[in-house]
Design a protein around this motif. Sequence first.
Motif, PDB file in Angstrom:
ATOM      1  N   ILE A 290       1.537  -2.743 -10.755  1.00  0.00           N
ATOM      2  CA  ILE A 290       0.661  -3.061  -9.618  1.00  0.00           C
ATOM      3  C   ILE A 290      -0.581  -2.171  -9.699  1.00  0.00           C
ATOM      4  CG2 ILE A 290       0.490  -3.139  -7.072  1.00  0.00           C
ATOM      5  CD1 ILE A 290       2.716  -4.922  -7.876  1.00  0.00           C
ATOM      6  N   SER A 291      -1.732  -2.747  -9.402  1.00  0.00           N
ATOM      7  CA  SER A 291      -2.956  -1.927  -9.352  1.00  0.00           C
ATOM      8  C   SER A 291      -3.630  -2.114  -8.008  1.00  0.00           C
ATOM      9  CB  SER A 291      -3.927  -2.345 -10.455  1.00  0.00           C
ATOM     10  OG  SER A 291      -3.354  -2.042 -11.691  1.00  0.00           O
ATOM     11  N   LEU A 292      -4.269  -1.043  -7.529  1.00  0.00           N
ATOM     12  CA  LEU A 292      -5.024  -1.131  -6.282  1.00  0.00           C
ATOM     13  C   LEU A 292      -6.484  -1.367  -6.644  1.00  0.00           C
ATOM     14  CD1 LEU A 292      -3.337   1.845  -4.425  1.00  0.00           C
ATOM     15  CD2 LEU A 292      -3.113  -0.542  -3.806  1.00  0.00           C
ATOM     16  N   PHE A 297     -10.169   3.434  -4.199  1.00  0.00           N
ATOM     17  CA  PHE A 297      -9.023   3.952  -4.948  1.00  0.00           C
ATOM     18  C   PHE A 297      -9.408   4.417  -6.348  1.00  0.00           C
ATOM     19  CE2 PHE A 297      -7.081   0.960  -1.892  1.00  0.00           C
ATOM     20  CZ  PHE A 297      -6.438   1.916  -1.133  1.00  0.00           C
ATOM     21  N   ILE A 344       8.489  11.772  -3.743  1.00  0.00           N
ATOM     22  CA  ILE A 344       8.058  10.398  -3.433  1.00  0.00           C
ATOM     23  C   ILE A 344       7.564   9.670  -4.698  1.00  0.00           C
ATOM     24  CG2 ILE A 344       7.591  10.739  -0.954  1.00  0.00           C
ATOM     25  CD1 ILE A 344       4.631  10.892  -1.609  1.00  0.00           C
ATOM     26  N   THR A 348       9.133   6.149  -5.772  1.00  0.00           N
ATOM     27  CA  THR A 348       8.239   4.990  -5.961  1.00  0.00           C
ATOM     28  C   THR A 348       8.317   4.458  -7.392  1.00  0.00           C
ATOM     29  OG1 THR A 348       6.782   6.137  -4.405  1.00  0.00           O
ATOM     30  CG2 THR A 348       5.906   4.169  -5.412  1.00  0.00           C
ATOM     31  N   VAL A 352       7.652   0.645  -8.417  1.00  0.00           N
ATOM     32  CA  VAL A 352       6.339   0.347  -9.006  1.00  0.00           C
ATOM     33  C   VAL A 352       6.216   1.110 -10.319  1.00  0.00           C
ATOM     34  CG1 VAL A 352       3.842   0.497  -8.658  1.00  0.00           C
ATOM     35  CG2 VAL A 352       5.333   0.098  -6.708  1.00  0.00           C
ATOM     36  N   PRO A 355       3.565   4.925 -10.763  1.00  0.00           N
ATOM     37  CA  PRO A 355       2.703   5.052  -9.577  1.00  0.00           C
ATOM     38  C   PRO A 355       1.710   6.204  -9.646  1.00  0.00           C
ATOM     39  CG  PRO A 355       4.927   5.747  -9.075  1.00  0.00           C
ATOM     40  CD  PRO A 355       4.974   5.150 -10.440  1.00  0.00           C
ATOM     41  N   THR A 359      -2.586   6.083  -9.531  1.00  0.00           N
ATOM     42  CA  THR A 359      -3.242   6.568  -8.316  1.00  0.00           C
ATOM     43  C   THR A 359      -4.024   7.869  -8.569  1.00  0.00           C
ATOM     44  OG1 THR A 359      -1.126   7.554  -7.669  1.00  0.00           O
ATOM     45  CG2 THR A 359      -1.690   5.435  -6.677  1.00  0.00           C
TER      46      THR A 359
ATOM     47  N   LYS B   3       2.676  -3.801  -3.498  1.00  0.00           N
ATOM     48  CA  LYS B   3       1.297  -3.342  -3.336  1.00  0.00           C
ATOM     49  C   LYS B   3       1.184  -2.456  -2.095  1.00  0.00           C
ATOM     50  CE  LYS B   3      -3.111  -5.025  -4.683  1.00  0.00           C
ATOM     51  NZ  LYS B   3      -3.792  -6.106  -5.329  1.00  0.00           N
ATOM     52  N   LEU B   5       3.604  -0.747  -0.796  1.00  0.00           N
ATOM     53  CA  LEU B   5       4.319   0.497  -1.101  1.00  0.00           C
ATOM     54  C   LEU B   5       3.418   1.454  -1.890  1.00  0.00           C
ATOM     55  CD1 LEU B   5       7.266   1.727  -0.833  1.00  0.00           C
ATOM     56  CD2 LEU B   5       7.462   1.129  -3.237  1.00  0.00           C
ATOM     57  N   LEU B   6       2.717   0.887  -2.879  1.00  0.00           N
ATOM     58  CA  LEU B   6       1.816   1.718  -3.691  1.00  0.00           C
ATOM     59  C   LEU B   6       0.675   2.260  -2.831  1.00  0.00           C
ATOM     60  CD1 LEU B   6       1.333   2.722  -6.603  1.00  0.00           C
ATOM     61  CD2 LEU B   6      -0.179   0.791  -6.939  1.00  0.00           C
ATOM     62  N   PHE B   7       0.210   1.420  -1.903  1.00  0.00           N
ATOM     63  CA  PHE B   7      -0.862   1.850  -0.990  1.00  0.00           C
ATOM     64  C   PHE B   7      -0.385   3.036  -0.133  1.00  0.00           C
ATOM     65  CE2 PHE B   7      -2.841   1.521   3.232  1.00  0.00           C
ATOM     66  CZ  PHE B   7      -4.171   1.720   2.881  1.00  0.00           C
ATOM     67  N   PHE B   9       2.089   5.045  -0.818  1.00  0.00           N
ATOM     68  CA  PHE B   9       2.286   6.172  -1.736  1.00  0.00           C
ATOM     69  C   PHE B   9       0.952   6.890  -1.981  1.00  0.00           C
ATOM     70  CE2 PHE B   9       1.892   7.603  -6.169  1.00  0.00           C
ATOM     71  CZ  PHE B   9       2.828   8.625  -6.164  1.00  0.00           C
TER      72      PHE B   9
END
Lengths: 408, 72
Positions: A290-292, A297, A344, A348, A352, A355, A359, B3, B5-7, B9
Amino acid sequence: MYSKKRSDFWKKVASIVSVILLLLAWYGGSTRITDNQSGMVDQLLINGDLLNQIDDRLYEGRILNKLNPVEYIGLGSGIGYGGMTEVAVTVSSLGDIQRIAVLSSKDTSSYLDKVIQSNLMEKLLGKNIKSNFEIDGVSGATVSTNALTEAIKRAADPVRFELFGINRAENEKPISHFRWLDLLAIAMFTMAILVNKTRHRKKSMFNWALLLTSMCVFGFYSSSLFSSSTMGILISGAWLTGLGNYTSIILLSLVILYIIATNKNVYCNTLCPFGATQECLAKLGNTKTISLTPVFFEWFPRGLLLVTLCLGLYYRNPASFSYEPFGIMFGMIGSIYLFVLTTITIVTSLVVKRPWCRTLCPMNPMTDFIRFNRQWFKSVLNKQRLKRQIILTNQMVGSEVKRSEVSK
Amino acid sequence: MRKKLLFIFYIVSAVFVCVHLGLRVNHLTQLEASNTPLFVATYSEHSTSSKVPVNDAINYKEWAEKFEEQTK
């Protein structure tokens, strides 16, 4: 097209501003540093009233109106993880160690705390400097222990010479800080390049083998993976005066040079011990990549790394501002906040994929910075080359025209 | 779901990292202002060893009074 141009413009501005900020932090740090060591030494007298400096590393304490000194204070330094650890030792006129003080340290504070809590220094109190004193290492903080031990021994040297005329410093061999781990780091980086280039059908297996080896050796065994503090140490030049562990600096330098040369980053997917840990956790759980996407970000970790590096340069202590969960993961050393962060991240990672890498990892901003500037430099070079070619072509066309006019 | 959850985090991690850095800055600033050693261990004849709080390493007031008396 327009938005790309605008984005590139702001990236250029950010790139220049970040370099200026780093230089300002460096300059600010140099003006802030004052010689406050002698002020600290004053506080270490026990029976004496007056402190006289004999040489750079030796002071004597006297009682007012008395001739003979009642105590001596020796200064010494040892090479720690992030640079020099400075120590002062107060010794009585008979040669007994009365007081040991850590004046400054460039190691991560959690490591230094671990060494101090092990009562390493208390064990030396009351011992006579004429005899050899051996100190046991503290597991999990070997580099900091060695730095402190080395500093205490060096602080005792000038006092020993003054009191007993014994110069043990001449017989001591300098500690070699180059280790087999440094050679292994170079070898594994070479293998990572080969694995990334190969089209062998077992490429994925080779990649996993390297990841797991790196996790065990550079992670759990030596905790020598590089972090934002290593980047700070590299740009601050602290490595020039000596470091207790060069492995992380070697790895970081190789990664930077390879990105500059080829624009490729082989470290994250093939060598990063924390990446390997997250990959292993991903295998245990049901994970997805998953990417934000929002720009915030992307820019927050860049700002975070810049602030961290500036603080490290300003305080001349990059190791203090490391914010990654690596210390807790591989050595159970770090603040309570980093402990929660590590927990955490682990949880996570089961849901994911990677993570931390997606991030706040400082590796992404560093890679982006090098890649962007490399591309910028290349485009400037290409423009200049193009200009030169146009001028040359114009000159050639001009001379052809002249020649044809002459022949007419 | 992932998504989100990642946010979460991301935000929680950012808060912890900022608090950690803030505390480090505060600690280093205080340490510099106090101009005292990071740690002092002093030998005591009554016990094998004793840690001395950094600020109590020497009583400056007492020292200054003694010094003034003797130099009068």
